[in-house]
Write an enzyme that holds these catalytic residues in place. Structure first.
Site, PDB file in Angstrom:
ATOM      1  N   GLU A  53      13.744 -24.075 -17.943  1.00  0.00           N
ATOM      2  CA  GLU A  53      14.371 -25.028 -18.854  1.00  0.00           C
ATOM      3  C   GLU A  53      15.753 -24.566 -19.311  1.00  0.00           C
ATOM      4  O   GLU A  53      16.694 -25.377 -19.404  1.00  0.00           O
ATOM      5  CB  GLU A  53      13.470 -25.261 -20.073  1.00  0.00           C
ATOM      6  CG  GLU A  53      12.234 -26.093 -19.792  1.00  0.00           C
ATOM      7  CD  GLU A  53      11.117 -25.306 -19.130  1.00  0.00           C
ATOM      8  OE1 GLU A  53      10.141 -25.934 -18.678  1.00  0.00           O
ATOM      9  OE2 GLU A  53      11.221 -24.057 -19.074  1.00  0.00           O
ATOM     10  N   HIS A  84      27.834 -18.466 -34.459  1.00  0.00           N
ATOM     11  CA  HIS A  84      27.484 -17.223 -35.146  1.00  0.00           C
ATOM     12  C   HIS A  84      27.274 -17.389 -36.639  1.00  0.00           C
ATOM     13  O   HIS A  84      26.953 -16.408 -37.317  1.00  0.00           O
ATOM     14  CB  HIS A  84      28.591 -16.175 -34.915  1.00  0.00           C
ATOM     15  CG  HIS A  84      28.615 -15.635 -33.526  1.00  0.00           C
ATOM     16  ND1 HIS A  84      29.251 -14.456 -33.194  1.00  0.00           N
ATOM     17  CD2 HIS A  84      28.074 -16.096 -32.370  1.00  0.00           C
ATOM     18  CE1 HIS A  84      29.118 -14.230 -31.901  1.00  0.00           C
ATOM     19  NE2 HIS A  84      28.406 -15.214 -31.383  1.00  0.00           N
TER      20      HIS A  84
END
Length: 341
Positions: free
Chosen positions: A89, A140
């Site tokens: 996937e 982040h």
């Protein structure tokens, strides 16, 4: 004959109305289409309309899809546009994202959407954020409290200061259940007063128990992680104006300590939640829903207000980042709005 003669003697319009009421028309039956066939039809029409559209995924081609949603499409459009992939996937979701960036229109089929978790990095960090990225901030800098807090089977803690960090990490290690500890990277180098009890080797903070960091009577402000500090700064400013805020440090996201929050709201009659995460389906939304569903709702004198991060991936530029996460001024504004001052 009496009935017929009676009708004949009546006005024509009246007779017509009586006759009409004798007939009952049945509406023609509506076309019935299964959801499977509707999806197949939609994909087929778009594949036919635009050559840039293609389908990829596990068993979508020769096998016609695990649930036969892509039945007949491989035979009609061939290998180049209906593509069987390996059981990977993460890999084929990445191919779909890259193809879309190159101008194609991929349909990325997961055999069952439960398997999409294997590709969540491609879906969230690549597909959702690439348009917004001029650096790495979008990938982040994000709050996962609502994500992990949504899942039964996990415990989720979110420390603010040094005391929280030590007590909660020790409790997490000792707990027999999986515990997610959400550490805010911006807090690692921040010093806090460390009380004597926290210096003990036996110091623990119970999971599932919030802490009232500041007592107040006018409004309850609930937060977790780094924004707790902002809430205390806002409370100090407002105290000079005669507004006393009760600041609650949640410490634990799941299980949530609603007893402490409800007791505070019943005392102050006002509520503001503050978090660094996105607004939709967030921690603050969960708190507000539980307050509405519970006994504290009737004690509110004004609607609860949420202060959250902006509903965008985190920008890279410092000034934009500052405007994407709650600041002290935003908390003060929300509190004054709630108190109508």
């Amino acid at each position: 004959m009496a009935a017929v003669s009676g009708l004949v003697r009546r006005p024509l319009g009246e007779v017509s109305g009586l006759l009409k009421r004798r007939f009952h028309w049945t509406a023609p039956a509506a076309l019935q289409v299964t959801v499977r066939d509707a999806i197949n039809q939609g994909m087929d029409e778009e594949l036919e309309r635009d050559e840039k559209v293609f389908l990829l995924g596990e068993e979508v081609a020769q096998y016609d899809g695990a649930y036969k949603v892509s039945r007949g499409l491989w035979k009609k459009y061939g290998d180049k546009r209906i593509i069987d992939t390996p059981i990977s996937e993460m890999g084929f979701a990445g191919i779909a994202v890259g193809a879309a960036m190159a101008g194609l229109r991929p349909i990325c089929e997961f055999m069952t959407f439960n398997f999409s978790m294997q590709a969540i990095d491609q879906v969230i960090n690549s597909a959702a954020k690439t348009y917004y990225m001029s650096g790495v901030a979008a990938q982040h800098s994000q709050c996962f409290a609502a994500w992990y807090g949504h899942c039964p089977g996990l415990k989720v803690v979110s420390p603010w200061n040094s005391e929280d960090a030590k007590g909660l990490i020790k409790s997490a290690i000792r707990d027999n259940n999986p515990v997610v500890v959400l550490e805010n990277e911006l807090m690692y180098g921040v010093p806090f007063e460390f009380p004597p009890e926290a210096q003990s080797k036996d110091f623990l903070i119970p999971i599932g128990k919030a802490k009232i960091e500041r007592q107040g009577t006018h409004i309850t402000v609930v937060s977790h992680s780094r924004p707790v500090g902002h809430c205390l700064e806002a409370a100090a400013v407002l105290s000079k104006e005669g507004v006393e805020c009760e600041v609650i440090n949640m410490r634990t996201i799941r299980p949530m300590d609603m007893e402490t929050i409800e007791a505070s709201v019943m005392k102050t009659n006002h509520l503001v939640t503050v978090e660094g995460g996105w607004p939709q389906f967030g921690v603050g939304a969960e708190i507000c829903a539980r307050i509405m569903e519970g006994p504290a709702f009737n004690f509110l004198d004004a609607p609860a207000v949420r202060v959250t991060g902006a509903d965008v991936p985190m920008p890279y530029a410092k000034i934009l980042e500052d405007n994407s996460i709650p600041q002290v001024k935003d908390i003060i504004f929300a509190i004054k709005k709630t108190l109508n001052i």
